[in-house]
Write a protein that holds these residues in place. Structure first.
Motif, PDB file in Angstrom:
ATOM      1  N   SER A 273     -22.840 -14.112 -18.841  1.00 41.62           N
ATOM      2  CA  SER A 273     -21.998 -13.916 -20.031  1.00 41.62           C
ATOM      3  C   SER A 273     -22.203 -15.050 -21.026  1.00 41.62           C
ATOM      4  CB  SER A 273     -20.519 -13.816 -19.626  1.00 41.62           C
ATOM      5  OG  SER A 273     -20.309 -12.743 -18.733  1.00 41.62           O
ATOM      6  N   GLY A 274     -23.445 -15.526 -21.121  1.00 42.51           N
ATOM      7  CA  GLY A 274     -23.788 -16.565 -22.070  1.00 42.51           C
ATOM      8  C   GLY A 274     -23.431 -17.972 -21.643  1.00 42.51           C
ATOM      9  N   GLU A 275     -22.892 -18.153 -20.432  1.00 41.32           N
ATOM     10  CA  GLU A 275     -22.473 -19.465 -19.953  1.00 41.32           C
ATOM     11  C   GLU A 275     -23.318 -19.909 -18.768  1.00 41.32           C
ATOM     12  OE1 GLU A 275     -18.346 -19.567 -18.993  1.00 41.32           O
ATOM     13  OE2 GLU A 275     -17.738 -18.359 -20.717  1.00 41.32           O
ATOM     14  N   LYS A 276     -23.385 -21.228 -18.578  1.00 39.89           N
ATOM     15  CA  LYS A 276     -24.013 -21.751 -17.378  1.00 39.89           C
ATOM     16  C   LYS A 276     -23.271 -21.231 -16.148  1.00 39.89           C
ATOM     17  CE  LYS A 276     -27.424 -24.612 -18.475  1.00 39.89           C
ATOM     18  NZ  LYS A 276     -28.774 -24.526 -17.873  1.00 39.89           N
ATOM     19  N   ALA A 277     -24.029 -20.955 -15.090  1.00 39.83           N
ATOM     20  CA  ALA A 277     -23.435 -20.406 -13.880  1.00 39.83           C
ATOM     21  C   ALA A 277     -23.017 -21.511 -12.920  1.00 39.83           C
ATOM     22  CB  ALA A 277     -24.413 -19.461 -13.189  1.00 39.83           C
ATOM     23  N   VAL A 278     -21.957 -21.247 -12.191  1.00 38.69           N
ATOM     24  CA  VAL A 278     -21.457 -22.132 -11.150  1.00 38.69           C
ATOM     25  C   VAL A 278     -21.575 -21.392  -9.823  1.00 38.69           C
ATOM     26  CG1 VAL A 278     -19.414 -23.283 -10.225  1.00 38.69           C
ATOM     27  CG2 VAL A 278     -19.889 -23.373 -12.674  1.00 38.69           C
ATOM     28  N   GLU A 279     -22.006 -22.094  -8.777  1.00 37.23           N
ATOM     29  CA  GLU A 279     -22.110 -21.490  -7.455  1.00 37.23           C
ATOM     30  C   GLU A 279     -20.929 -21.937  -6.600  1.00 37.23           C
ATOM     31  OE1 GLU A 279     -25.283 -21.090  -3.742  1.00 37.23           O
ATOM     32  OE2 GLU A 279     -25.989 -21.504  -5.792  1.00 37.23           O
ATOM     33  N   LEU A 280     -20.183 -20.967  -6.100  1.00 36.38           N
ATOM     34  CA  LEU A 280     -19.029 -21.217  -5.241  1.00 36.38           C
ATOM     35  C   LEU A 280     -19.351 -20.740  -3.837  1.00 36.38           C
ATOM     36  CD1 LEU A 280     -16.239 -19.927  -7.676  1.00 36.38           C
ATOM     37  CD2 LEU A 280     -16.944 -22.297  -7.307  1.00 36.38           C
ATOM     38  N   ASP A 281     -19.368 -21.670  -2.886  1.00 40.74           N
ATOM     39  CA  ASP A 281     -19.762 -21.362  -1.507  1.00 40.74           C
ATOM     40  C   ASP A 281     -18.565 -21.463  -0.565  1.00 40.74           C
ATOM     41  OD1 ASP A 281     -23.029 -21.546  -1.290  1.00 40.74           O
ATOM     42  OD2 ASP A 281     -22.224 -22.837  -2.859  1.00 40.74           O
TER      43      ASP A 281
END
Length: 435
Positions: A273-281
């Protein structure tokens, strides 16, 4: 052979040592369509020249012939672009002639003959290594692009965006148990009867796949070291793979270009959505699910911290995961884990230390319930994706993790903790990586 099983790392169809043929690939640009048209014309001319066909193909057979040529060439081009490894296909009449939910339209009894034509020296589209014809054995063949096809790829500058794949084929896959004595056994796909459960699984996945197909996903390679993992942003279709011949075993989600990327690539270049992605583990997911299955609560926050093995935490994690999947006590260190321990450490002593720390679930080790725990994990992830969809937040699954836009990280984390607690009865842990 060393033992290797991990709820965090075991991936059923996920670790594909040799890439199988994708029969749903097709030419999506004028350049790749031109390659296919040329091949069809040359093969047809070759058949006529050497009088290989007594009668003209019926319209339906001609359509199958052309679809097969296109699928083979398109997948060979794709394989060449993403790494140049061989592609496994079958020549087994038992497989090609069987009625199965998994059999694609291009898998017909004439499939080997079409491969052989494309592999003729005069054609030069395919190189194939054909397995020996042994009675009772399934014949597998490795195919690679021939010189003519390689020349066309280079001449036209073909890239991954020139290819696409049909949104077809079974998304709910059931596999038999693997032969523990055969390291290369990947577990054959099993046919099955439809029921309310499989209908529900398929409907959930169809909803998720349609949602992801329309998602705003981009990738920025700036700042990412070479070599890059070649991807196609349109590759977003997920499938669920169930194991042990049961629909309450395994069930992890596979597919999607983001699962092919290295961790550093995903965390640096993926835009949602145009934003940097964050990975949640999910942290310690397998162990915590095991506590929930036993109706117990974990006795510490870090289930992989053991006195006497403080510096061997990663090794303890992998051994404990292997103990969850194993159906008998470990006799040696799992594959690739020996180097994570000290020279004098013995597997029996490591197992004993793990059992001592986790005495409340000691009876759950070495009884082969890893795939059952993995099923609970997969149900959690499907539930989370549907929740994220309802909230209008794009989320991409990576087994026991989610990639989300950075602005939605807090909302997604709350949902992950809530769903884990509700579905396991145990408090979850979620760690964040990325922006």
């Amino acid at each position: 052979m060393d033992q290797l099983n991990s709820i965090d790392e075991l991936e059923d169809e996920e670790v594909e040592r040799d890439r199988p043929f994708n029969p749903y690939r097709f030419a999506a640009s004028e350049d790749t369509k031109a390659i296919v048209r040329e091949a069809i014309a040359l093969v047809s001319s070759y058949e006529d020249r050497f009088d290989l066909r007594r009668n003209k193909r019926r319209p339906r057979d001609q359509q199958t012939f052309e679809q097969t040529v296109e699928a083979v060439l398109a997948d060979l081009i794709h394989g060449h672009l993403v790494g140049g490894t061989g592609i496994y296909v079958t020549r087994s009449n038992r497989v090609l002639g069987a009625k199965s939910r998994y059999r694609p339209p291009v898998y017909s009894k004439v499939f080997p003959a079409i491969l052989d034509l494309l592999a003729k020296p005069e054609m030069g589209y395919v190189e194939q290594d054909v397995a020996a014809d042994v009675q009772g054995a399934t014949r597998s063949t490795v195919i690679r692009p021939g010189q003519r096809l390689l020349d066309r790829i280079a001449e036209l500058g073909v890239g991954l965006d020139d290819l696409d794949a049909h949104l077809a084929g079974e998304t709910i896959i059931l596999k038999r148990s693997k032969d523990p004595k055969d390291y290369w056994d990947e577990g054959e796909r099993l046919d099955y009867l439809e029921d309310d459960r499989t209908d529900r699984y398929r409907a959930e996945l169809a909803e998720i796949n349609q949602w992801l197909q329309e998602a705003d996903l981009q990738f920025d390679w700036k700042g990412i070291a070479w070599p890059h993992t070649l991807i196609a942003l349109r590759d977003r279709r997920l499938r669920r793979v169930f194991t042990q011949g049961r629909f309450d075993s395994g069930g992890r989600l596979f597919g999607g270009f983001w699962q092919q990327l290295r961790k550093d690539e995903r965390r640096t270049g993926l835009l949602i959505s145009g934003e940097k992605a964050v990975e949640l583990d999910y942290g310690q997911a397998g162990a915590r699910i095991l506590y929930g299955m036993a109706g117990q609560q974990p006795t510490s926050d870090d289930l992989y911290h053991l006195w006497g093995y403080v510096q061997q935490r990663e090794g303890i994690k992998r051994v404990m995961s292997a103990m969850i999947f194993a159906d008998k006590p470990l006799e040696r260190f799992p594959q690739f884990t020996r180097a994570l321990f000290r020279k004098g450490d013995k597997i029996a002593e490591v197992v004993q230390a793990i059992e001592l720390k986790h005495s409340l679930i000691k009876d759950r080790f070495h009884c082969g319930i890893g795939h059952d725990a993995q099923f609970i994990e997969s149900q959690i992830m499907v539930e989370l994706l549907l929740i994220m969809k309802a909230k209008g937040i794009i989320a991409l699954p990576i087994h026991d993790a989610l990639m989300v836009p950075w602005s939605a990280a807090a909302t997604a984390k709350d949902a992950m903790l809530s769903v884990f607690q509700r579905m396991t009865g145990v408090k979850g842990i979620v760690t964040r990586s990325g922006v």
